[in-house]
Design a protein around this motif. Structure first.
Motif, mmCIF file in Angstrom:
data_model
loop_
_atom_site.group_PDB
_atom_site.id
_atom_site.type_symbol
_atom_site.label_atom_id
_atom_site.label_comp_id
_atom_site.label_asym_id
_atom_site.label_seq_id
_atom_site.Cartn_x
_atom_site.Cartn_y
_atom_site.Cartn_z
ATOM 1 N N ILE A 187 7.157 0.623 8.929
ATOM 2 C CA ILE A 187 6.128 1.647 9.155
ATOM 3 C C ILE A 187 6.260 2.740 8.097
ATOM 4 O O ILE A 187 5.273 3.216 7.544
ATOM 5 N N ASN A 188 7.498 3.113 7.790
ATOM 6 C CA ASN A 188 7.696 4.159 6.787
ATOM 7 C C ASN A 188 7.251 3.724 5.405
ATOM 8 O O ASN A 188 6.969 4.557 4.552
ATOM 9 N N ALA A 189 7.187 2.403 5.197
ATOM 10 C CA ALA A 189 6.760 1.918 3.884
ATOM 11 C C ALA A 189 5.235 1.921 3.737
ATOM 12 O O ALA A 189 4.723 1.757 2.644
ATOM 13 N N VAL A 190 4.518 2.105 4.844
ATOM 14 C CA VAL A 190 3.052 2.175 4.751
ATOM 15 C C VAL A 190 2.686 3.567 4.238
ATOM 16 O O VAL A 190 3.128 4.562 4.799
ATOM 17 N N PRO A 191 1.887 3.651 3.157
ATOM 18 C CA PRO A 191 1.555 4.964 2.615
ATOM 19 C C PRO A 191 0.915 5.851 3.692
ATOM 20 O O PRO A 191 0.056 5.382 4.442
ATOM 21 N N PRO A 192 1.324 7.108 3.780
ATOM 22 C CA PRO A 192 0.817 7.977 4.842
ATOM 23 C C PRO A 192 -0.702 8.136 4.812
ATOM 24 O O PRO A 192 -1.327 8.386 5.847
ATOM 25 N N GLY A 193 -1.306 7.955 3.637
ATOM 26 C CA GLY A 193 -2.756 8.072 3.533
ATOM 27 C C GLY A 193 -3.483 7.066 4.414
ATOM 28 O O GLY A 193 -4.613 7.306 4.846
ATOM 29 N N GLN A 194 -2.851 5.918 4.682
ATOM 30 C CA GLN A 194 -3.481 4.893 5.519
ATOM 31 C C GLN A 194 -3.687 5.409 6.942
ATOM 32 O O GLN A 194 -4.782 5.316 7.499
ATOM 33 N N ALA A 195 -2.629 5.949 7.515
ATOM 34 C CA ALA A 195 -2.731 6.468 8.878
ATOM 35 C C ALA A 195 -3.655 7.682 8.917
ATOM 36 O O ALA A 195 -4.393 7.883 9.882
ATOM 37 N N GLU A 196 -3.622 8.460 7.849
ATOM 38 C CA GLU A 196 -4.441 9.656 7.800
ATOM 39 C C GLU A 196 -5.931 9.283 7.769
ATOM 40 O O GLU A 196 -6.745 9.871 8.475
ATOM 41 N N ALA A 197 -6.265 8.285 6.955
ATOM 42 C CA ALA A 197 -7.653 7.847 6.883
ATOM 43 C C ALA A 197 -8.088 7.298 8.237
ATOM 44 O O ALA A 197 -9.225 7.499 8.670
ATOM 45 N N ALA A 198 -7.183 6.617 8.915
ATOM 46 C CA ALA A 198 -7.515 6.061 10.223
ATOM 47 C C ALA A 198 -7.765 7.170 11.233
ATOM 48 O O ALA A 198 -8.711 7.112 12.021
ATOM 49 N N ARG A 199 -6.932 8.204 11.179
ATOM 50 C CA ARG A 199 -7.164 9.334 12.078
ATOM 51 C C ARG A 199 -8.486 10.003 11.745
ATOM 52 O O ARG A 199 -9.213 10.438 12.627
ATOM 53 N N ALA A 218 -5.640 -1.077 3.107
ATOM 54 C CA ALA A 218 -5.291 -2.037 2.062
ATOM 55 C C ALA A 218 -5.351 -3.487 2.552
ATOM 56 O O ALA A 218 -5.552 -4.403 1.761
ATOM 57 N N HIS A 219 -5.182 -3.705 3.856
ATOM 58 C CA HIS A 219 -5.121 -5.070 4.382
ATOM 59 C C HIS A 219 -6.473 -5.550 4.886
ATOM 60 O O HIS A 219 -6.567 -6.618 5.475
ATOM 61 N N LYS A 220 -7.511 -4.744 4.684
ATOM 62 C CA LYS A 220 -8.832 -5.137 5.169
ATOM 63 C C LYS A 220 -9.813 -5.210 4.004
ATOM 64 O O LYS A 220 -9.675 -4.483 3.027
ATOM 65 N N THR A 221 -10.803 -6.085 4.152
ATOM 66 C CA THR A 221 -11.834 -6.155 3.106
ATOM 67 C C THR A 221 -12.662 -4.877 3.154
ATOM 68 O O THR A 221 -12.572 -4.097 4.100
ATOM 69 N N ILE A 222 -13.471 -4.704 2.101
ATOM 70 C CA ILE A 222 -14.323 -3.525 2.040
ATOM 71 C C ILE A 222 -15.221 -3.470 3.278
ATOM 72 O O ILE A 222 -15.340 -2.436 3.933
ATOM 73 N N TYR A 241 -4.443 -1.350 14.502
ATOM 74 C CA TYR A 241 -5.354 -1.918 13.510
ATOM 75 C C TYR A 241 -4.999 -1.567 12.075
ATOM 76 O O TYR A 241 -5.429 -2.230 11.150
ATOM 77 N N VAL A 242 -4.243 -0.489 11.878
ATOM 78 C CA VAL A 242 -4.006 -0.047 10.509
ATOM 79 C C VAL A 242 -2.517 -0.071 10.132
ATOM 80 O O VAL A 242 -2.125 -0.709 9.162
ATOM 81 N N VAL A 243 -1.696 0.593 10.938
ATOM 82 C CA VAL A 243 -0.307 0.780 10.502
ATOM 83 C C VAL A 243 0.553 -0.469 10.724
ATOM 84 O O VAL A 243 1.181 -0.974 9.793
ATOM 85 N N LEU A 244 0.569 -0.990 11.969
ATOM 86 C CA LEU A 244 1.466 -2.118 12.235
ATOM 87 C C LEU A 244 1.156 -3.357 11.403
ATOM 88 O O LEU A 244 2.085 -3.986 10.869
ATOM 89 N N PRO A 245 -0.125 -3.746 11.254
ATOM 90 C CA PRO A 245 -0.374 -4.945 10.430
ATOM 91 C C PRO A 245 0.195 -4.807 9.019
ATOM 92 O O PRO A 245 0.634 -5.794 8.433
ATOM 93 N N GLN A 246 0.205 -3.590 8.488
ATOM 94 C CA GLN A 246 0.770 -3.402 7.154
ATOM 95 C C GLN A 246 2.291 -3.261 7.213
ATOM 96 O O GLN A 246 2.992 -3.667 6.293
ATOM 97 N N ALA A 247 2.785 -2.681 8.308
ATOM 98 C CA ALA A 247 4.236 -2.507 8.447
ATOM 99 C C ALA A 247 4.923 -3.864 8.570
ATOM 100 O O ALA A 247 5.996 -4.082 8.011
#
Ligand SMILES: Nc1ncnc2c1ncn2[C@@H]1O[C@H](COP(=O)(O)OP(=O)(O)OP(=O)(O)O)[C@@H](O)[C@H]1O
Ligand SMILES: [Mg+2]
Lengths: 261, 236
Positions: B126-138, A109-113, B150-156
């Motif tokens: 971190i808990n407020a970041v939707p789990p799908g984000q970390a899952e997609a990253a994995r 969500a925090h990155k562009t496409i 790159y994915v979880v902390l910047p949003q957390a």
């Protein structure tokens, strides 16, 4: 239980010998719930397998087991002749070779496409950012959203987001792609654009496991249809055969329900 | 109230030292707290246990006791916390470099104590970041560390920043304890000096000290309100 067609002789698919994905006696429990029951499945290179079945039958779990997003309790899963490694670097490497597309897109969500598409190639594959960017733009062009590259996911329609998610998966140059109901979160008018991209991937020989209720896609793009119920693979047949002539009662019942509306 | 004018330099010096203490302790708390938060969600069970034990101990102990352990326990263990005499840093924060270790001890105590609260604020983010984000990253092959980075902390961070701000405000107020554990010349120690050694009247002196703290905490509070309000508008 499983009725499998031995050779795959269907739908213009080009498939070759050694299976790319292979599940042997796979069992998975969620607590007391036996969600995958002694599942055997092999998917050949270039093959497109559609998985259908009632809600809760274990389709997502099956799909997620293949890249070990969901660990299994017993049995073996091999990908490209290697058993799935335990959690760690080796598993991360394997996952990078298996593209996955989710029902809810899950774009970062925090990155562009564009950043969504280049993150994997740059961080996992250590590609040069400029090269990754060029390739990403080509992929975005291929899925028809190159003009959205600088936007954030929330600014795109569902169909565009899902196409971006497909581009993100393709950017890793995966050997296979897993789709878990890629169109079920979409408004009806956007389903077609996503299915078109998937169909063109199938034509190009991508190995695909697709959980979907889009019967049109199953008929036209799949080599095999697998019907799951209660954690078991109940049927495994060529699409024409399956739709014309489902063997099990469960499948007949299911088809009559989804095809009547 | 003339004490505020007559001893303005004492107040200003005290403010400056307390400010330095807060900057250093906040930096340390953010670093340690993030590390502990990562440990608490790591896939390695022993790391999770260590993280949980850390938070349990430091969140549930009075800061006075933590300060006490730092000021008397560390010397008893033979440490003067010399690892904090970081070249370069000591030229900006000169107190870090001097022989008398109490400023360093106060930084350590305040940072370790606050880190437990930072950890919990980050974990809730971190808990407020939707789990799908970390899952997609994995799913694209990012390792646990890359996923976080790159994915979880910047949003957390986004949902953690307001609770983190509250933690830092609490830390600034808590820093007043430092003057009672050997730190010389911070706001609270200056107040003691002015009242007991120089016999200045208590109330004006403490008004001066309060102003010193408010100068740090009020702007931070206003900033947080702003961020929160902007979020609320964006979420609408
Ligand atoms: N993380 C989990 N914890 C416990 N139970 C789960 C979990 N994930 C799935 N289940 C259960 O396992 C069963 C199979 O789930 P799964 O998601 O694989 O079904 P599905 O065939 O994909 O269904 P749908 O069509 O609704 O997506 C369901 O009964 C579901 O409730
Ligand atoms: Mg599902």
């Amino acid at each position: 239980m499983t009725e499998r067609t031995e050779a795959v002789e269907v739908a213009g698919g080009t498939t070759t010998g050694e299976p790319l994905i292979r599940l042997d006696g796979v069992n998975k429990w969620f607590g007391p719930l036996h969600v995958l029951q002694d599942v055997n499945l092999s998917v050949a290179r270039g093959e497109v397998v559609v998985v259908i079945g009632p809600s809760g039958s274990g389709k997502s779990t099956l799909c997620r087991a293949i890249n070990r997003l969901e660990p299994i309790n017993s049995g073996t899963i091999t990908f490209d002749d290697r058993p799935l490694p335990a959690e760690g670097k080796a598993l991360a490497r394997l996952r990078s070779e298996v593209g996955m597309v989710f029902q809810s897109f899950n774009l970062f969500a925090h990155k562009t496409i564009l950043e969504n598409v280049t993150l994997g190639p740059v961080k996992v594959r250590k590609e040069k950012p400029a090269a990754a960017r060029d390739r990403a733009m080509k992929l975005l062009e291929r899925v028809g959203i190159a003009n959205q590259a600088e936007k954030y996911p929330a600014q795109l329609s569902g169909g565009q987001q899902q196409r971006a998610a497909i581009a993100r998966a393709l950017a890793m140059q995966p050997k296979a792609m897993l789709f878990d109901e890629p169109t079920s979160a979409l408004d009806p008018e956007m389903v077609g654009e996503v299915l078109d991209v998937m169909t063109s991937l199938a034509r190009d020989g991508m190995t695909m496991v697709v959980v979907t209720h889009e019967m049109g896609f199953a008929r036209h793009a799949a080599n095999r249809v697998i019907f799951m119920a209660d954690g078991q693979l109940v049927e495994d047949a060529a699409p024409d055969e399956f739709f014309a002539n489902p063997r099990s009662e469960r499948a007949k019942d299911f088809l009559s329900k989804i095809l009547t509306h | 109230m003339s004490v505020l004018v007559d001893h303005f330099d004492v107040f200003a010096g005290g403010f400056w030292l307390t400010f330095q203490l807060c900057i250093l302790a906040a930096t340390g708390a953010l670093l340690v707290g993030t590390l502990v938060a990562v440990m608490r969600i790591s896939p390695v069970p022993p790391l999770r246990w260590i993280g949980t034990a850390y938070v349990t101990v430091f969140r549930n102990s009075p800061l006075t006791i933590v300060m006490f352990f730092a000021a008397f326990g560390l010397p008893a263990l033979g440490s003067n916390a010399d690892f904090l005499r970081i070249p370069g840093l000591t030229s900006i924060f000169s107190r870090l470099g001097i022989d008398l270790p109490y400023f360093r001890f106060a930084v350590i105590a305040l940072a370790l104590y606050t880190a437990a609260f930072v950890c919990e604020a980050i974990r809730s983010g971190i808990n407020a970041v939707p789990p799908g984000q970390a899952e997609a990253a994995r799913a694209i092959g990012l390792t646990f560390g890359q996923n976080l980075r790159y994915v979880v902390l910047p949003q957390a961070w986004k949902s953690a920043v307001v609770p983190l701000g509250s933690v830092i405000i609490a830390m600034i107020k808590n820093s007043a304890l430092a003057g009672f554990f050997g730190v010389i010349g911070d706001l609270s120690n200056s107040a003691q000096n002015l009242t007991s050694a120089l016999g200045e009247p208590i109330i004006p002196v403490f008004i001066g000290v309060s102003i010193g703290f408010l100068v740090m905490t009020v702007p931070l509070g206003i900033l947080l309100d702003r961020i929160e309000r902007r979020r609320a508008v964006a979420a609408r």
